[in-house]
Write an enzyme that holds these catalytic residues in place. Sequence first.
Site, mmCIF file in Angstrom:
data_model
loop_
_atom_site.group_PDB
_atom_site.id
_atom_site.type_symbol
_atom_site.label_atom_id
_atom_site.label_comp_id
_atom_site.label_asym_id
_atom_site.label_seq_id
_atom_site.Cartn_x
_atom_site.Cartn_y
_atom_site.Cartn_z
ATOM 1 N N ARG A 158 38.515 66.453 50.697
ATOM 2 C CA ARG A 158 39.275 67.817 51.349
ATOM 3 C C ARG A 158 38.184 68.317 52.685
ATOM 4 O O ARG A 158 38.373 69.807 52.408
ATOM 5 C CB ARG A 158 39.825 68.890 50.440
ATOM 6 N N ASN A 200 35.204 65.395 40.961
ATOM 7 C CA ASN A 200 35.624 64.857 40.788
ATOM 8 C C ASN A 200 34.938 63.650 40.276
ATOM 9 O O ASN A 200 34.116 63.061 41.794
ATOM 10 C CB ASN A 200 36.537 63.870 41.774
ATOM 11 N N LYS A 279 35.803 69.576 35.147
ATOM 12 C CA LYS A 279 37.364 69.361 35.910
ATOM 13 C C LYS A 279 37.253 68.413 34.511
ATOM 14 O O LYS A 279 37.177 66.867 34.456
ATOM 15 C CB LYS A 279 37.363 68.997 36.708
ATOM 16 N N GLU A 283 44.008 64.998 36.492
ATOM 17 C CA GLU A 283 44.188 64.147 37.460
ATOM 18 C C GLU A 283 43.193 63.404 37.410
ATOM 19 O O GLU A 283 42.865 62.390 38.134
ATOM 20 C CB GLU A 283 43.917 65.055 39.102
ATOM 21 N N ASP A 362 48.552 75.071 43.696
ATOM 22 C CA ASP A 362 47.418 75.178 44.179
ATOM 23 C C ASP A 362 47.005 75.234 45.301
ATOM 24 O O ASP A 362 46.994 74.527 46.604
ATOM 25 C CB ASP A 362 47.334 73.127 44.331
ATOM 26 N N GLU A 384 38.983 80.780 40.994
ATOM 27 C CA GLU A 384 38.041 80.391 42.210
ATOM 28 C C GLU A 384 39.265 80.429 43.412
ATOM 29 O O GLU A 384 40.681 80.031 43.782
ATOM 30 C CB GLU A 384 38.906 78.523 41.235
ATOM 31 N N GLU A 390 42.339 72.961 52.809
ATOM 32 C CA GLU A 390 43.605 71.864 52.241
ATOM 33 C C GLU A 390 44.296 71.836 52.592
ATOM 34 O O GLU A 390 45.308 70.905 53.658
ATOM 35 C CB GLU A 390 43.503 71.516 51.097
ATOM 36 N N GLU A 514 51.897 80.743 57.619
ATOM 37 C CA GLU A 514 52.582 80.484 56.959
ATOM 38 C C GLU A 514 53.553 81.162 57.087
ATOM 39 O O GLU A 514 55.098 80.345 56.414
ATOM 40 C CB GLU A 514 52.680 81.643 55.629
ATOM 41 N N TRP A 544 54.411 65.091 41.043
ATOM 42 C CA TRP A 544 52.864 65.903 41.199
ATOM 43 C C TRP A 544 53.485 67.675 40.718
ATOM 44 O O TRP A 544 52.632 67.837 41.086
ATOM 45 C CB TRP A 544 52.473 65.734 42.212
#
Lengths: 682, 682
Positions: A158, A200, A279, A283, A362, A384, A390, A514, A544
């Site tokens: 990302r 990740n 994490k 995922e 997310d 966070e 993204e 938006e 998802w």
Amino acid sequence: MTTPDAVHPAWLPPEAFRAIGSRRTLVLGDGLLVETVRDEVARACAQYGGRVRRGADGGAYDFVLALTTAEPQAAIGVRPDSAIGTEGYLLARHDGVTVVLADDPAGLLYGLFHVVRLGESAFTGERQAEHHRPATRRRTLDHWDNVDVHPVMGQVERGYAGGSIFWHDGGPRGDLTRVRAYGRLLAACGINAVAVNNVNVHATEARLLTDRLGDVAVIADVLRPYGIRVHLSVSFASPVVLGGLPTADPLDEDVRKWWTDVTDRVHDAIPDFGGYVVKADSEGQPGPFAYGRDHADGANVLAEALAPYDGVVHWRAFVYNHRQDWRDRTTDRARAAYDHFAPLDGRFRDNVILQVKHGPIDFQVREPVSPVIAAMPATRLAVELQVTQEYTGQQRHVCYLAPMWREVLGFRPWGPDGTAVADVAGGADGNGGGLVGVSNVGDDPYWTGHPLAQANLYAFGRLAWDPWSDPAAILDEWIDLTFVPVSESGTSADVERLRRTVHSIMDDSWRTYERYTAPLGVGFMVRPGHHYGPDVDGYEYTPWGTYHFADRDGVGVDRTRATGTGFTGQYPPPWSEVYESLDRCPDELLLFFHHVPYGHVLHSGSTVIQHIYDTHFAGAEQVEQARRRWEEAAGLFDPSLHARVKELLDEQVRCAEEWRDQINAYFFRKSGIPDVRGRHIP
Amino acid sequence: MTTPDAVHPAWLPPEAFRAIGSRRTLVLGDGLLVETVRDEVARACAQYGGRVRRGADGGAYDFVLALTTAEPQAAIGVRPDSAIGTEGYLLARHDGVTVVLADDPAGLLYGLFHVVRLGESAFTGERQAEHHRPATRRRTLDHWDNVDVHPVMGQVERGYAGGSIFWHDGGPRGDLTRVRAYGRLLAACGINAVAVNNVNVHATEARLLTDRLGDVAVIADVLRPYGIRVHLSVSFASPVVLGGLPTADPLDEDVRKWWTDVTDRVHDAIPDFGGYVVKADSEGQPGPFAYGRDHADGANVLAEALAPYDGVVHWRAFVYNHRQDWRDRTTDRARAAYDHFAPLDGRFRDNVILQVKHGPIDFQVREPVSPVIAAMPATRLAVELQVTQEYTGQQRHVCYLAPMWREVLGFRPWGPDGTAVADVAGGADGNGGGLVGVSNVGDDPYWTGHPLAQANLYAFGRLAWDPWSDPAAILDEWIDLTFVPVSESGTSADVERLRRTVHSIMDDSWRTYERYTAPLGVGFMVRPGHHYGPDVDGYEYTPWGTYHFADRDGVGVDRTRATGTGFTGQYPPPWSEVYESLDRCPDELLLFFHHVPYGHVLHSGSTVIQHIYDTHFAGAEQVEQARRRWEEAAGLFDPSLHARVKELLDEQVRCAEEWRDQINAYFFRKSGIPDVRGRHIP
């Protein structure tokens, strides 16, 4: 894309140090960061003719930066009334001398950058003593950088600003000049911690914890002079994949010992090591569930190993089932973090920080605040935020995120008389988990791809320091540091025009984004995988958990207790009632909480379908206006920077029109309800 | 996935040679392919006790294979009445001797494989002389194989059977055993040409034409003994990217000379080189448009260079605008090939073969026949079929494609009294462009990923040889070669059960696949990029030109002359009228040609919406039945092969249910019309 010859200085152009560089400055105190302060002043003086001394020599000074431990009263007769506190500073001006005092070297450095922001005005008139200190001790950036280039995600997951500034060719960069400059920029906006690799954790990156620890240490060495501690994302399966143990069960004695031994070695190599980021069970990442343990068990074993060294575990709450059956409307991804973590409140060690995304899904352009933030009073929480854009234009669109973050931080989960999200994150005496931002930086010469996206990084740091700051005022600071000093050859009218131009393009850019994307809080509708550009049904029939349930009659997700997934019940009152109620639910979150007919009338007086049409036409038009304003201001900016922003605005116009047309066409085809204003819908 | 220990012999297991291997055989003639025939017979005899001689020795023979030029009448007193013709053969049996006669060695080889197919029955009773020859001289497979592994497409573009059998580690495989075995399999089903690299020619692959020509030559050497000529996909920009010329303009003298020189060198290295394949001005590939030239100019310059060597240019007609604006309903990708190429009829050199995909879009499960096939009487045409199952289950689903191909080949564009597609492709005396199949083969031990997908490759070859073959009969041949010899330990009842099982699963599998995927010829509705699994709107708002235009009232693409894109006008009568007419248009193509309300009544008596529901429930149920049948037949097949097919049927069941549910949910949400049978739609 237009690229400048040299790395852009962002908000620290040499010209920003003009006011300091022409003064006579005294720096009192010892320590690594005090030397950094001296170096900064000396560099400015070398350019602008001032001078800097490290001890009082009887001469006259315009500017004194002093640690309280250095007994500055001997030189300047100033003494604070009380403790200034960790990372804080006093700023004052009396009798023609500007003074910064701090209890610790970091405070002195932050005070110096405060004076840089003030510029010439720091050295005029009198200034009553102001006491500044950060709202929270923990102001962290997470880099989703991989050491190797990942075959799908690239080097920076990302990331929209090129490769990693830390890693290159499978190891740390040989030339760490950019890292040093980065540390300086971060210190100047108030950030004091950086996690240097992706949450990740792939095979190569896992080894940063053990045999490639030296790669992390060299980065830590470069960032240390700017008061920045390094953190590391680690794999929960490390005891197995690195240690060769048969298990990573957090309650296994060998596993516990493995983490302790490894952490001891990390501390030997990096004495001020910040801690681990994990994490887990998310995922595809390994976690404690594989061993029948819960996330408190998992986090605590790492926290125990870090405790002797003032280290923390940032344990991410982003845990959900990413293999959901879209046919099953009872499962609700929004519920997942609360369902997993709220029952564990009180079970985490003191040096575990539960890192909670600000919204339940997310990083969408509009989400309610995550109910987890109000659900765990006995747990240290960090909020966070995603600085990397993204879901907000991927640094090809202008989208100044500070207004959104400010709304989140100012949200009061227990109602108007309760504490705010900022208070929860800040904690008592600043000891909360603080803020964590996902960095938007890469090796692009402008650092952030889109030059204007620098403002998001700057604002993140400033809001981490003071979450009650005004986003427009932060933008002013950023403009005045970044553009004004280098454009001072122009007239003051030019400078004012420059400020106005940037404000007119950026102030409302989040709401503009938006307007032309997914409406009324429903989220997603992006192209699967890369998440850029519209695809209304892109995630609708996927595993998802991100659905809008549009049919010919209506749209939205019923998350009420009465008839839906019951997610509204995860909030304390009054929000549990406000969100439950179709009448009271704020318009901008309506489709997040309710499935309504297209004819449903909003508080605004418009129907849902007409609101969709109106906002999409308006949003695309506003981007077109922004492009016009930018074009008109061509002479006010560096030509190369201006050209790049212009190219990106062209893309933003194209993409906003694509969003407008796809969203409008989709809902017109589905609802059959024409635009009351008769505009063209393809 | 279950994988056997050794490479599967496909339709040439050693046991298939039992009947030949136990005979006394005489092979008369000389030449490379005659030696291949001798080797085949000798290998069989070594296993089954027969013997083979290369000259009449006065002994008795059961089986004689002879070239007419070898004057076989001296040995067996047989002489054909007339020329047998290129690649043809006579087959007869008199007085206990089975005889194959051919004018050329290739014919002898094909005759041998005919006897292999007949097995024991070739050696019983009397057999009047049968004259066999291929309907077309050109029976070609295109491999979309890359030498390097492409970062997005992998090594084999649209490949579902592992890596390339030709290329590995950036060059030709060191061990070409698989290539040799492949050549043998192809000869046994009648294919005589192979293009060894992807039509999308990347940097490394471009160089196969020049400095890496040796890599192609080694493959040509291995395939030559099986009568297979090698073709090469080349970049139209080769004169620039390889030759360093400033232009690739086909009318430039230097360019022309460059192609001539290069082609001379290719012929030196590969004396039987087949020719070039070119994808030009399509999906990003370079082409003559860049120089203001048309595709006849482009093709002719290459054809001129190849002409002295009996080489051809396969010039693909797959040219369309892949950056279409989805908002513009007047542009129609279906029109593109005709609009580009029909005006050029008569302008191509005789050794240009215009290679036309069978349908106007792109290998969907159901398309009308491309109108280009009927539009260019003065151009040599090849019909391109996709053996690799890009849009038909990707070799994870059983989808026997021969029934579809047979429909295409039997279609008569000028009406029932006109010639058929097969006649156009075959050309006068077999001199047409023939058939081109996109190969489905990779280095998977079963060659094709799904063991049952071998049948598609076999059937492609058999239809290229004789387009009027019956798909069920081809399947019988394939079953009898592939499964029966190795299962002969079982009873004849077992063998009959095996045949029935395979037929019950495969015969109707194409129509089953059609039932559970995009309905009534509308096409696509697949996940973008990889094209596997459903995504109804996946391509709806993209530049790819593949839309369904579903709204709350109806679905389909209006391609009529009266109110639509006018595509129907590209057909000659009667089809121009049939497709134009809502009443006369065949049900299975309705949504390809017309946009209709969901309540529109089909010839079948069902409404469009109810047809969608019914076929999707039925299709998924039929896959479930196929799985049951396969499970019940466990004992009849090699356990490893049975296990792999079982695993794939599990995936097919899952995916068919996903298709069923997504398509049904999508159209129910949009139409609001319930299933009249009240079945569950999620």
